[in-house]
Design a protein around this motif. Structure first.
Motif, PDB file in Angstrom:
ATOM      1  N   ASN A 139     -10.361  12.662  -3.541  1.00 19.11           N
ATOM      2  CA  ASN A 139     -10.906  11.764  -4.345  1.00 19.11           C
ATOM      3  C   ASN A 139     -11.091  12.369  -5.725  1.00 19.11           C
ATOM      4  O   ASN A 139     -11.913  13.486  -5.826  1.00 19.11           O
ATOM      5  N   PRO A 140     -10.490  11.664  -6.753  1.00 22.80           N
ATOM      6  CA  PRO A 140     -10.698  12.458  -8.073  1.00 22.80           C
ATOM      7  C   PRO A 140     -12.300  12.521  -8.731  1.00 22.80           C
ATOM      8  O   PRO A 140     -12.543  13.431  -9.469  1.00 22.80           O
ATOM      9  N   GLY A 141     -13.143  11.711  -8.013  1.00 20.03           N
ATOM     10  CA  GLY A 141     -14.591  11.700  -8.637  1.00 20.03           C
ATOM     11  C   GLY A 141     -15.290  12.841  -7.583  1.00 20.03           C
ATOM     12  O   GLY A 141     -16.368  13.164  -8.345  1.00 20.03           O
ATOM     13  N   ASN A 163      -3.282   6.361  -7.020  1.00 21.83           N
ATOM     14  CA  ASN A 163      -1.959   5.910  -7.561  1.00 21.83           C
ATOM     15  C   ASN A 163      -1.086   5.342  -6.795  1.00 21.83           C
ATOM     16  O   ASN A 163      -0.584   5.873  -5.800  1.00 21.83           O
ATOM     17  N   THR A 164      -0.649   4.096  -7.106  1.00 21.90           N
ATOM     18  CA  THR A 164       0.137   3.424  -6.095  1.00 21.90           C
ATOM     19  C   THR A 164       1.524   4.098  -6.027  1.00 21.90           C
ATOM     20  O   THR A 164       2.252   3.865  -4.648  1.00 21.90           O
ATOM     21  N   ASN A 165       1.912   4.774  -6.923  1.00 18.25           N
ATOM     22  CA  ASN A 165       3.486   5.595  -6.515  1.00 18.25           C
ATOM     23  C   ASN A 165       3.219   6.867  -5.773  1.00 18.25           C
ATOM     24  O   ASN A 165       4.302   7.269  -5.122  1.00 18.25           O
ATOM     25  N   MET A 166       2.105   7.346  -5.762  1.00 19.02           N
ATOM     26  CA  MET A 166       2.019   8.785  -5.214  1.00 19.02           C
ATOM     27  C   MET A 166       0.968   8.863  -3.766  1.00 19.02           C
ATOM     28  O   MET A 166       1.038   9.814  -3.036  1.00 19.02           O
ATOM     29  N   ALA A 245      -8.253   5.626   7.735  1.00 16.60           N
ATOM     30  CA  ALA A 245      -9.370   6.476   7.219  1.00 16.60           C
ATOM     31  C   ALA A 245      -9.037   7.238   5.695  1.00 16.60           C
ATOM     32  O   ALA A 245     -10.056   7.033   5.058  1.00 16.60           O
ATOM     33  N   LEU A 246      -8.035   7.505   5.364  1.00 13.45           N
ATOM     34  CA  LEU A 246      -7.671   7.857   4.203  1.00 13.45           C
ATOM     35  C   LEU A 246      -7.461   6.974   3.103  1.00 13.45           C
ATOM     36  O   LEU A 246      -7.966   7.236   1.934  1.00 13.45           O
ATOM     37  N   THR A 247      -6.492   6.019   3.454  1.00 15.05           N
ATOM     38  CA  THR A 247      -6.379   5.236   2.207  1.00 15.05           C
ATOM     39  C   THR A 247      -6.445   3.548   2.462  1.00 15.05           C
ATOM     40  O   THR A 247      -6.754   2.880   1.550  1.00 15.05           O
ATOM     41  N   ALA A 248      -6.747   3.212   3.682  1.00 15.36           N
ATOM     42  CA  ALA A 248      -6.930   1.885   4.301  1.00 15.36           C
ATOM     43  C   ALA A 248      -5.715   0.996   3.844  1.00 15.36           C
ATOM     44  O   ALA A 248      -5.916  -0.245   3.721  1.00 15.36           O
ATOM     45  N   GLY A 249      -4.760   1.670   3.654  1.00 17.49           N
ATOM     46  CA  GLY A 249      -3.374   0.961   3.195  1.00 17.49           C
ATOM     47  C   GLY A 249      -3.338   0.660   1.718  1.00 17.49           C
ATOM     48  O   GLY A 249      -2.422   0.247   1.233  1.00 17.49           O
ATOM     49  N   GLY A 250      -4.426   1.042   0.700  1.00 18.02           N
ATOM     50  CA  GLY A 250      -4.470   0.871  -0.389  1.00 18.02           C
ATOM     51  C   GLY A 250      -3.850   1.955  -1.216  1.00 18.02           C
ATOM     52  O   GLY A 250      -3.291   3.028  -0.891  1.00 18.02           O
ATOM     53  N   SER A 255       0.138   1.982   0.350  1.00 16.59           N
ATOM     54  CA  SER A 255       0.073   2.991   1.416  1.00 16.59           C
ATOM     55  C   SER A 255       0.202   2.376   2.792  1.00 16.59           C
ATOM     56  O   SER A 255      -0.191   3.034   3.869  1.00 16.59           O
ATOM     57  N   ASP A 256       0.452   0.955   3.002  1.00 21.44           N
ATOM     58  CA  ASP A 256       0.524   0.503   4.190  1.00 21.44           C
ATOM     59  C   ASP A 256       1.555   0.831   5.157  1.00 21.44           C
ATOM     60  O   ASP A 256       2.750   1.322   4.633  1.00 21.44           O
ATOM     61  N   LEU A 257       1.486   0.874   6.368  1.00 26.37           N
ATOM     62  CA  LEU A 257       2.203   1.349   7.455  1.00 26.37           C
ATOM     63  C   LEU A 257       2.348   0.244   8.566  1.00 26.37           C
ATOM     64  O   LEU A 257       1.434  -0.512   8.467  1.00 26.37           O
ATOM     65  N   PRO A 258       3.448   0.152   9.294  1.00 22.21           N
ATOM     66  CA  PRO A 258       3.762  -0.834  10.281  1.00 22.21           C
ATOM     67  C   PRO A 258       2.374  -0.860  11.352  1.00 22.21           C
ATOM     68  O   PRO A 258       2.087  -1.995  11.459  1.00 22.21           O
TER      69      PRO A 258
END
Length: 303
Positions: A139-141, A163-166, A245-250, A255-258
């Motif tokens: 988390n950057p903050g 970052n959506t790309n990373m 837990a880590l990204t919730a797909g966002g 970062s969505d997975l099947p």
């Protein structure tokens, strides 16, 4: 006078019959549960995937409409792309690190037991704990970026989590951290099972240690490589708790997975048929990896 022979055939008693049927009786509940709760629900999900089910199951057959909708869904296509990136990097890095650590520990270094325990410890954690811990660290903050700024490195930036790309690569970092120790244990067990005389003979012939491992030892570990690929592939395909837990797909669904897609459409968006179709696609992905492996193993045993 001829003597008559009397042949007596003893009928099996109650204890003999009980001894014969007892294992079957004991295993019957487990077999019924497996048939119903695993294979039964697999077939039920397969049927729902070719039905028009939405909020509630429906048994009206509609063919491959749900699969056609799935292939036209942008979120599903993103999830499949993410799975390809995540799965490839996760499997490759985990195996490379696992092999390297196993070779290092195979040199009979000091404190081998402590080091092995340290590397294996993450596997004892659930992916929920792993995802939460890495979410704090990345988390950057309040994580790594803030720590570097507090130390005076104000130009340091590590915003992969937002970052959506990373962001997909943060999943790779967390998954490798948790699973590479388990892969190490698999290869270390394989290395310890190789006859030491092979290495001694190669050393007598003048082969260096890197050449011995590359040309002789690692080819002998082919079954371990196969097993490691199968296990890590299975972890990658079914990854749900880690991404939740880590990204919730966002951010968004970058970062969505099947597995997360399947859960979202089946239980929160009320599109059971579409969710069942995605579940069957995940099952076919697992079978596409597992069936060739089992075929090669059975072929080797027959030969």
């Amino acid at each position: 006078m001829k003597s008559s022979q009397i042949v007596s055939v003893s009928r099996p008693g109650f204890q003999d019959r009980l001894q014969h049927w007892l294992p079957k009786i004991v295993l019957a509940p487990s077999m019924i549960l497996v048939l119903v709760c695993i294979y039964g629900y697999i077939f039920w999900t397969a049927y729902l995937s070719v039905s028009n089910s939405r909020f509630l199951p429906s048994y009206k057959f509609v063919g491959t409409i749900q699969y056609e909708k799935l292939m036209e869904n942008d979120r599903w296509l993103t999830a499949i792309t993410n799975l390809g990136i995540f799965g490839l990097l996760f499997i490759l890095i985990a195996i490379v690190l696992g092999v390297g650590l196993a070779i290092l520990l195979d040199q009979q270094i000091r404190q081998e037991g402590a080091i092995r325990t340290i590397y294996l410890y993450p596997m004892a954690l659930s992916f929920i704990v792993t995802g939460t811990a890495w979410k704090w660290m990345l988390n950057p903050g309040l994580g790594l970026e803030k720590l570097m700024h507090d130390w005076g490195f104000t130009q340091f930036h590590f915003d992969w989590l937002i970052n959506t790309n990373m962001v997909i690569y943060t999943l790779v970092i967390a998954a490798v951290w948790q699973s590479s120790g388990f892969v190490m244990a698999m290869f270390l067990a394989g290395l310890r099972g190789i006859d030491a005389s092979i290495m001694r003979a190669a050393q007598i012939d003048g082969a260096s240690l890197p050449v011995i491992y590359w040309r002789i030892i690692l080819p002998c570990l082919r079954p371990v490589f196969f097993s490691a690929v199968i296990i890590t592939s299975h972890i990658a395909i079914k990854s749900f708790d880690l991404v939740t837990a880590l990204t919730a797909g966002g951010p968004g669904y970058a970062s969505d997975l099947p597995a997360l897609f399947m859960y979202s459409y089946s239980f929160t968006r009320g599109q059971i048929g579409l969710g069942a179709a995605s579940a069957m696609m995940m099952l076919m992905s697992v079978l596409a990896i597992l069936v060739p492996y089992l075929y090669s193993e059975l072929r080797e045993k027959k030969s």
